[in-house]
Design an enzyme around this catalytic site. Sequence first.
Site, short mmCIF file in Angstrom:
data_model
loop_
_atom_site.label_atom_id
_atom_site.label_comp_id
_atom_site.label_asym_id
_atom_site.label_seq_id
_atom_site.Cartn_x
_atom_site.Cartn_y
_atom_site.Cartn_z
N ASP A 56 -10.76 -11.14 43.42
CA ASP A 56 -9.80 -12.20 43.76
C ASP A 56 -8.46 -11.63 44.23
O ASP A 56 -7.96 -10.65 43.68
CB ASP A 56 -9.53 -13.07 42.52
N ASP A 87 -4.43 -19.71 46.76
CA ASP A 87 -4.00 -20.41 45.54
C ASP A 87 -3.32 -19.46 44.55
O ASP A 87 -3.62 -18.29 44.48
CB ASP A 87 -5.17 -21.10 44.84
N ARG A 88 -2.46 -20.04 43.75
CA ARG A 88 -1.73 -19.39 42.66
C ARG A 88 -0.57 -18.52 43.12
O ARG A 88 0.53 -18.67 42.67
CB ARG A 88 -2.65 -18.58 41.72
N ASN A 123 -14.56 -19.99 44.88
CA ASN A 123 -14.47 -21.40 44.50
C ASN A 123 -13.11 -22.02 44.85
O ASN A 123 -12.97 -23.24 44.85
CB ASN A 123 -14.76 -21.58 42.99
N ARG A 140 -16.14 -24.49 32.44
CA ARG A 140 -15.33 -24.84 33.61
C ARG A 140 -15.68 -26.22 34.16
O ARG A 140 -14.95 -26.76 34.98
CB ARG A 140 -15.55 -23.82 34.74
#
Lengths: 307, 297
Positions: free
Chosen positions: A50, A81-82, A110, A207
């Site tokens: 990631d 993202d993030r 994802n 999840r």
Amino acid sequence: MNLDHTLELLRQGKHIPEETVYSLCLELQELLINEANVSYVDTPVTICGDIHGQLHDLLTLFEKSGGVEKTRYIFLGDFVDRGFYSLESFLLLLCYKLRYPDRITLIRGNHETRQITKVYGFYDEVLRKYGNCNVWRYCCEVFDYLSLGAIINNKIFCVHGGLSPDVDTLDAIRGIDRKQEVPHEGPMCDLLWSDPDDVETWSLSPRGAGFLFGKNEVDKFLHGNDIELIARAHQLVMEGYKEMFDGGLVTVWSAPNYCYRCGNIAAVLEIDDQLQRNYTIFEAVQPQDGVGNAIIPTKKPQMDYFL
Amino acid sequence: MHELFSPVRSLYDEYMARVRSRSRRLYGQIDSRVRQSVPVMNLGTYLRTVAIDVALLQFIERAGPDTPVQVVNLGSGSDLRMVQYLSVFPQIVKFLDVDFEEAVAFKGQVIDTTTQLKQIVEQYTREGRYELLSIDLCDVQHAMELLTTHTRTDVATVFITECLLCYIPQRESQLLIDSIQGAYSTGTPGGNLWVSYDPIGGSAPNDRFGKIIERKLAHVQEPRLAHSARLQLKGDVRSSVAKAIDHCNVVIRDMWQFLQEKVTDEEKKRVAALQFLDELEELKVMQTHYVILSAQW
């Protein structure tokens, strides 16, 4: 579009005109549409986990692992993202893919979906940088064309999340119609969402998507497909990588100090021609002023988790 | 537990609206956290709140409806828990909120400008069931004089400390714990309970998130507090608090354990439906660095 100029701007985290992003995404779709659901990749190759929009750490990753001019890479997804530079990180990888199509393999994570990016930051980042969501839409179109996995020398299977109870063979993955938003269930969802765990058999994932799978499932998949290793990402590993199930599966994580607050180190996994594994670990880019994080563009400190 | 929460939303909204008019800076800090609405943060706050409530409710339930109970919230800040507990449990004869002088003054001023909340607080104050008291807990001798004056030492008492002990120097926190343990006798019906929520970590060589917590504490504006907090973390609050509250029935869980063991599957599903959470590993790293401690004597 001047690719070299765009690459230079991206490395500096600078603004890319909307039209350039549009052209880039269009070209990438044309390139990716010809790639298989499971791309073939030769050794030597470096597997990366990631990235999550941590552009400066992505630049460190290339620096520590040889760079795209000399090295072949597989990225296991979750580019966005993030972090605060999802767009630049993703576009940098797209530019490299365009410039060196045989040296970069991009697998879907994802987070490469419309639904997740609306919640976890990429959508907001684009709105903040462009005042509209066009660039987000262009990128989401590219997401739909990303591969679901890769196979190295027919011996190492790479995927973002993990296995699926609906997938016994690589051919089953090859048969998926991948050019769509990631469904909420089914094999495509599982490949991007599942996690390995100490479980006897397929179990529900906390999840809410994908499954938990254990050594039995991994051994069966390895044996059934005559492969040696499953390389995946998806889960934060504080040490950067973690081997499980007698070395039959490895998790690689390449976002150091995840979210600018977790303190973890990151790793990439180099596979040589003898399929030997060599891990390179690296730390996050340090804040420049010793207090705040100077690489954060909003000039506000990232929210600390200290309750 | 549900009846604790049903009527209070409007009270909290009113309180926050008044905080805004009195201190834009403080309101901004709270509001930005709420607006950013990061799932791991929200879940952490939820767990912290629920863990304290579970301990408190279990104690009250065990004591029984006829046993008078006191609650002393040390370092209460803007916590309005007292409204909920005093309305639901008539056996709570005293709820004492304690904090620094500035914090108490601010809370009192904010409550004073509310309508609904002010009425409720005034009623409980008139009945002698609620008090907001300024105490410097680092001055243990003076703190004990005030605590024992404003509460009864022969009534079953719950002491709550949320992220407080890590800010008090080791010597003073030990002295405070010993003094309270000594003053509030073991012979009371229902006994006494100390509930503490604290950060841990930083001492193990590869505890990277613990080091992050340490670094954040180093930037606490009050240098004395930052120093003591770092010392506490070095010694690991998990063990130091447990040792300090000696000869007691002590139960310590980290907040990840609490989530796994004490939150029912049904409740987990309810919470999961409120906000999508993908970052389970991050949540685990964070929650294993906070503990909830219950010590009974």
